[in-house]
Write a protein that holds these residues in place. Structure first.
Motif, PDB file in Angstrom:
ATOM      1  N   ALA A   1      -9.040  -8.793   7.516  1.00 54.83           N
ATOM      2  CA  ALA A   1     -10.418  -8.636   7.974  1.00 54.83           C
ATOM      3  C   ALA A   1     -10.918  -7.212   7.712  1.00 54.83           C
ATOM      4  O   ALA A   1     -12.063  -7.013   7.308  1.00 54.83           O
ATOM      5  N   ALA A   2     -10.051  -6.236   7.924  1.00 59.98           N
ATOM      6  CA  ALA A   2     -10.431  -4.840   7.675  1.00 59.98           C
ATOM      7  C   ALA A   2     -10.689  -4.606   6.188  1.00 59.98           C
ATOM      8  O   ALA A   2     -11.647  -3.918   5.816  1.00 59.98           O
ATOM      9  N   LEU A   3      -9.849  -5.185   5.338  1.00 59.91           N
ATOM     10  CA  LEU A   3     -10.054  -5.038   3.898  1.00 59.91           C
ATOM     11  C   LEU A   3     -11.340  -5.728   3.438  1.00 59.91           C
ATOM     12  O   LEU A   3     -12.061  -5.197   2.588  1.00 59.91           O
ATOM     13  N   CYS A   4     -11.630  -6.883   4.012  1.00 66.34           N
ATOM     14  CA  CYS A   4     -12.890  -7.571   3.686  1.00 66.34           C
ATOM     15  C   CYS A   4     -14.083  -6.736   4.127  1.00 66.34           C
ATOM     16  O   CYS A   4     -15.087  -6.640   3.409  1.00 66.34           O
ATOM     17  N   TRP A   5     -13.994  -6.118   5.298  1.00 66.02           N
ATOM     18  CA  TRP A   5     -15.074  -5.271   5.791  1.00 66.02           C
ATOM     19  C   TRP A   5     -15.260  -4.062   4.871  1.00 66.02           C
ATOM     20  O   TRP A   5     -16.393  -3.696   4.523  1.00 66.02           O
ATOM     21  N   LEU A   6     -14.149  -3.429   4.452  1.00 66.83           N
ATOM     22  CA  LEU A   6     -14.235  -2.282   3.547  1.00 66.83           C
ATOM     23  C   LEU A   6     -14.817  -2.684   2.197  1.00 66.83           C
ATOM     24  O   LEU A   6     -15.627  -1.950   1.617  1.00 66.83           O
TER      25      LEU A   6
END
Length: 168
Positions: A3-8
């Motif tokens: 989820a963090a990578l998708c947000w970034l």
């Protein structure tokens, strides 16, 4: 973590979209001022060139997936999967080695440009060209990850999720 990578990735896409919008607005100002008002302004060209430079390297570093990168793969597609893995590993290793070897000189050259400024807007050229350093580090990291995954037997090309739309 995913989820963090998708947000970034989404934020990186936002930066790319903003760069494109700024470039487009500067281009429109250039057209209007030159051809309608007959009063050309010089700053628009510098904005267009700088945002284009940033857009290309930023987008390639952070917005494009491995499968979206330009490849010369005519021979790659006619060999067996075993050879494809070997080609992919050699390619990843070559990119990793080449960009890693060039990184110190690249950083030195970029920092050298702190003494120069752009002609019209006066932007320090180390800031203008710093995007290439980000691109180079991204290529190093991505190549290392790709080599590691291929060496561990992961699939050559990760599958896209059903709802994932390719980045343009």
């Amino acid at each position: 973590m995913r989820a963090a990578l998708c947000w970034l990735r989404a934020r990186a896409d936002d930066v790319a979209a903003t760069l494109l919008a700024v470039m487009f607005v500067a281009f429109l100002v250039q057209i209007v001022s030159r051809y309608i008002l007959n009063q050309p302004v010089s700053w628009t060209l510098e904005v267009c060139v700088t945002t284009w430079l940033w857009l290309v390297f930023w987008g390639s570093a952070f917005s494009l997936d491995e499968r979206d990168q330009v490849k010369f793969d005519v021979l790659y597609h006619v060999v067996s999967p075993r050879w494809q893995r070997s080609f992919a590993m050699v390619s990843a290793a070559a990119l990793l080695a080449g960009f890693t070897a060039a990184l110190p000189a690249t950083l030195d050259y970029i920092t050298f440009y702190k003494i120069k400024r752009s002609v019209v807007l006066g932007i320090r050229l180390d800031v203008v060209f710093s995007v290439y350093a980000l691109f180079a580090v991204a290529v190093i990291v991505r190549s290392a990850i790709r080599f590691y995954r291929l060496a561990r037997g992961r699939p050559l090309e990760p599958e896209r999720e059903q709802d994932e739309v390719p980045t343009i």
